[in-house]
Design an enzyme around this catalytic site. Structure first.
Site, short mmCIF file in Angstrom:
data_model
loop_
_atom_site.label_atom_id
_atom_site.label_comp_id
_atom_site.label_asym_id
_atom_site.label_seq_id
_atom_site.Cartn_x
_atom_site.Cartn_y
_atom_site.Cartn_z
N ASP A 243 0.86 -1.18 0.00
CA ASP A 243 0.00 0.00 0.00
C ASP A 243 0.89 1.23 0.00
O ASP A 243 1.85 1.32 0.80
CB ASP A 243 -0.91 0.01 1.23
CG ASP A 243 -1.94 1.12 1.16
OD1 ASP A 243 -3.00 0.90 0.54
OD2 ASP A 243 -1.68 2.20 1.72
N ASN A 251 -2.50 12.95 -3.93
CA ASN A 251 -3.62 13.41 -4.77
C ASN A 251 -4.06 14.82 -4.40
O ASN A 251 -4.35 15.65 -5.28
CB ASN A 251 -4.79 12.44 -4.65
CG ASN A 251 -4.57 11.16 -5.41
OD1 ASN A 251 -3.87 11.14 -6.44
ND2 ASN A 251 -5.14 10.06 -4.94
N HIS A 256 -4.79 14.38 -9.03
CA HIS A 256 -4.98 12.95 -9.31
C HIS A 256 -4.14 12.48 -10.50
O HIS A 256 -3.76 11.32 -10.57
CB HIS A 256 -6.47 12.66 -9.57
CG HIS A 256 -7.31 12.72 -8.33
ND1 HIS A 256 -7.42 11.67 -7.45
CD2 HIS A 256 -8.07 13.73 -7.82
CE1 HIS A 256 -8.23 12.01 -6.45
NE2 HIS A 256 -8.63 13.27 -6.66
N ASP A 260 -1.83 9.19 -10.59
CA ASP A 260 -1.79 8.12 -11.60
C ASP A 260 -0.35 7.81 -12.03
O ASP A 260 0.01 6.65 -12.24
CB ASP A 260 -2.61 8.53 -12.82
CG ASP A 260 -4.11 8.52 -12.55
OD1 ASP A 260 -4.52 7.94 -11.51
OD2 ASP A 260 -4.87 9.07 -13.37
N GLU A 286 -4.67 2.47 -4.25
CA GLU A 286 -3.21 2.50 -4.17
C GLU A 286 -2.64 1.19 -3.62
O GLU A 286 -1.49 1.14 -3.18
CB GLU A 286 -2.76 3.68 -3.30
CG GLU A 286 -3.07 3.54 -1.83
CD GLU A 286 -4.46 4.04 -1.44
OE1 GLU A 286 -4.64 4.37 -0.27
OE2 GLU A 286 -5.34 4.12 -2.32
#
Length: 364
Positions: A243, A251, A256, A260, A286
């Site tokens: 994680d 973000n 965002h 990505d 994530e």
């Protein structure tokens, strides 16, 4: 001009026609010998030496040389084999006709053979060539026949009509053959397109489009299959759950689209270090999962350590050169473990890594 080599199918028909030429030569020679022997003493002209030289040895030798030339062309210049076979079929037929006795008025019909050869190749250019040669042959045949030989001239007209009908039928067969070939090609292309679409759809159903790793559904299917396989053939297997630490801040601070990019870079780092027998998937958001197989626990742990340090030391240009870290929970599978227990243990280990400082590996 470059002549392309024949296709396997064209090569097959070239071989079939050459074999037919050999067979016809043998049958023709056998029939000549049979006639000579059966007429021995009854028709001296069929059994003397001059007859053998003029009507057997010379024409058969020419035909033999012709076939050997065709065999050489097929071997050394295969691109010219088809045209040479069509052209040689006319010479072949004319040689046989020339050496047959005048007692056989239907012998001009042997010229149908080149038309049939042209028909086999399904090419109108070959059929036009054969039709033109047959037309010239019948015109010469008609002109050479005395005007008082009405019956013979009528026979030649009938033969010419037979040639014309065969040529028309040949063109019809060629057109129909081309239609069937186009239909078959369209059918094959449609089948290929459908197969490609199915492959694409199958890939889309298994792959996460952002990271190019396997998706959540495929992970569960593969993990279940591995655990079932363990019952008959046990092997070492570890499950790791990763994680990205503080991903929400990434973000919120950078947007965002930068998030990505981070997901893609983390996925690339995971793929860089795992082996061909291992499996990686984006579990969701994530979170990532890695299945390591056929290696001892210490080796699997070293791989995950390299992933951990590799991600921490990987600058993200869109984040002003800073990097992210990941927390990893691992569990080594035991034959008594179920799929849900295996995943729960790895997930609990991840929770422990998060709770005790992040950017670390915890094994349960």
């Amino acid at each position: 001009m470059h002549i392309p080599p024949p296709t396997p199918r064209q090569n097959y028909w070239n071989r079939v026609l050459l074999n037919t030429f050999w067979l016809v030569l043998l049958v023709y020679l056998a029939s000549q010998l049979f006639i000579s022997l059966s007429m021995w003493g009854l028709r001296p002209e069929f059994s003397d030496r001059q007859y053998f030289v003029t009507h057997v040895f010379i024409p058969d030798s020419i035909i033999l040389v012709l076939i050997l030339i065709l065999e050489s062309i097929r071997r050394w210049k295969p691109g010219y084999s088809e045209l040479s076979i069509v052209f040689a079929s006319h010479i072949y037929a004319i040689l046989i006709i020339t050496n047959l006795s005048a007692e056989y008025p239907v012998k001009p019909l042997i010229m149908l053979a080149p038309l049939l050869v042209s028909m086999i190749y399904l090419k109108s250019s070959h059929m036009k060539l054969s039709s033109a040669i047959c037309l010239i042959y019948t015109v010469m045949l008609f002109i050479s026949t005395p005007s008082y030989e009405y019956t013979l001239r009528i026979q030649h007209v009938i033969i010419a009509l037979i040639f014309a009908a065969t040529a028309l039928a040949g063109f019809g067969v060629i057109c129909r053959g081309r239609d069937l070939m186009r239909s078959l090609e369209d059918s094959v292309k449609s089948e290929q397109d459908l197969r490609i679409q199915n492959i694409i759809m199958d890939r889309l159903s298994k792959i996460d489009p952002l990271t190019d790793l396997y998706n959540h559904k495929t992970f569960h299917e593969y993990l279940g299959w591995l655990i079932e396989h363990q019952q008959s053939n046990p092997f070492p297997m570890q499950l790791a759950v990763l994680d990205i630490d503080n991903f929400k801040k990434v973000n919120d601070q950078y947007g965002h689209w930068v998030g990505d990019i981070v997901l893609k870079q983390v996925a690339a780092m995971v793929l860089k270090h795992i082996g061909t027998d291992d499996f990686a998937a984006r579990y969701g958001g994530e979170e990532f999962v890695v299945i390591l197989t056929a290696k001892p626990l210490n080796e699997a742990n070293e791989i995950m350590e390299r992933i951990l340090t590799g991600i921490a030391g990987m600058p993200v240009a869109e984040m002003e050169g800073s990097s992210v870290t990941v927390s990893i929970g691992m569990h080594e599978f035991s034959v008594t473990d179920s799929k849900s227990f295996t995943f729960q243990q790895a997930d609990d280990a991840l929770y422990e890594a998060k709770k005790t400082g992040k950017n670390k590996i915890v094994l349960l």
